[in-house]
Write an enzyme that holds these catalytic residues in place. Structure first.
Site, short mmCIF file in Angstrom:
data_model
loop_
_atom_site.label_atom_id
_atom_site.label_comp_id
_atom_site.label_asym_id
_atom_site.label_seq_id
_atom_site.Cartn_x
_atom_site.Cartn_y
_atom_site.Cartn_z
N LEU A 56 -25.64 20.92 -24.52
CA LEU A 56 -25.30 19.54 -24.17
C LEU A 56 -26.60 18.76 -24.15
O LEU A 56 -27.63 19.25 -23.66
CB LEU A 56 -24.64 19.46 -22.78
CG LEU A 56 -23.22 20.03 -22.63
CD1 LEU A 56 -22.78 19.91 -21.17
CD2 LEU A 56 -22.23 19.33 -23.55
N ASP A 57 -26.57 17.53 -24.68
CA ASP A 57 -27.74 16.69 -24.62
C ASP A 57 -28.18 16.50 -23.17
O ASP A 57 -27.36 16.55 -22.24
CB ASP A 57 -27.45 15.30 -25.22
CG ASP A 57 -27.13 15.35 -26.69
OD1 ASP A 57 -27.52 16.33 -27.34
OD2 ASP A 57 -26.48 14.41 -27.18
N ARG A 58 -29.45 16.25 -22.99
CA ARG A 58 -29.97 16.08 -21.63
C ARG A 58 -29.19 15.05 -20.81
O ARG A 58 -28.87 15.30 -19.64
CB ARG A 58 -31.45 15.69 -21.70
CG ARG A 58 -32.10 15.52 -20.34
CD ARG A 58 -33.59 15.25 -20.46
NE ARG A 58 -34.22 15.22 -19.16
CZ ARG A 58 -35.54 15.22 -18.98
NH1 ARG A 58 -36.35 15.25 -20.03
NH2 ARG A 58 -36.05 15.19 -17.77
#
Length: 256
Positions: A56-58
């Site tokens: 998951l993106d930050r």
């Protein structure tokens, strides 16, 4: 000291957590100032090494799956390659989205700045398909563009068939309904106006001022257990700040 990660599921092979927004999945040389990551926190919390099954993106929150041994990680990778992991995200976007549809739009490869360097410049665009359903629409008395006295928003459920880098963020931008709080592919003027009303110090940036978190949450992950074949249906509720913003924008949220 950071609070413990919320564990959604655990057995002797798999572990799923509700990842907070703003936390890296694993340590990265792209951000040497980050003080922690999900992997590092989990190692301390469960006293064993977790293997991320996906990313998951930050700035994205929600269901994040880990294997607890290399063989399970390999089997989960095969599930992903065969599109056996069904992912549902919820997002709040600018404007009124159509009731439902597919975004079938190939995406150019976004290389990792360190791992890929210049080796992927000539890669052809990759197939990418996202299905969306508009769940709620709202219009509130907020002048966010300098032309209209009101602003319109939609709460949307998203199901990506592929998992390209920033796929949902780039696809919503492509159809002119960017996700709120997206500083890479979104509407920064809208973000600044909303950030002045709803900003959280955790998401403050020099360019944007008071931070508006990315309104993208990985709500549900459905897949067969790689060993038993049991159908797993894991879900994560958005955090209080996400829900506060949804209420402010007059968008009722419920898992769906």
């Amino acid at each position: 000291m950071l609070p413990p990660l919320a564990i959604l599921y655990r057995d002797d092979r798999l572990l799923a957590v509700n990842k907070p927004a703003g936390l890296l999945v694993h340590p990265s040389p792209l951000d040497r100032h980050a003080t922690s990551s999900v992997v590092e926190q989990l190692q301390q919390q469960i006293s064993c090494k977790p293997y991320p099954v996906h990313r998951l993106d930050r700035p994205t929150s929600g269901v994040l799956l880990f294997a607890l041994d290399p063989e399970t990680a390999r089997l989960c990778g095969a599930h992903i390659a065969a599109n056996r992991l069904q992912k549902t995200y919820h997002a709040i976007v600018r404007g009124w989205l159509a009731d439902a549809g597919d975004i079938d739009y190939p995406l150019s490869y976004l290389p990792d700045k360190i791992a890929d360097r210049d080796r992927s410049r000539d890669k052809a665009p990759q197939a990418a398909l996202t299905h969306y359903r508009c769940l709620h629409r709202s219009e509130i008395p907020l002048a966010s563009d300098g032309r209209h006295p009101t602003s319109r928003y939609s709460l949307v459920a998203l199901n990506p068939l592929h998992g390209r880098k920033h796929q949902l963020r780039r696809h919503l931008k492509h159809i002119f309904h960017p996700i709120l709080g997206d500083t890479s592919h979104g509407d920064n003027r809208q973000n600044r106006v909303l950030g002045s009303h709803l900003g959280d110090p955790r998401y403050t940036t020099v360019m944007m001022g008071p931070g508006l978190r990315l309104m993208l949450h990985a709500t549900r992950l459905q897949f067969p257990h790689p060993w038993s074949g049991e159908a797993l249906n894991l879900h994560a509720t958005p955090d209080a700040h996400w829900q506060y913003i949804a209420r402010y924008l007059d968008l009722d949220f419920a898992l769906s």
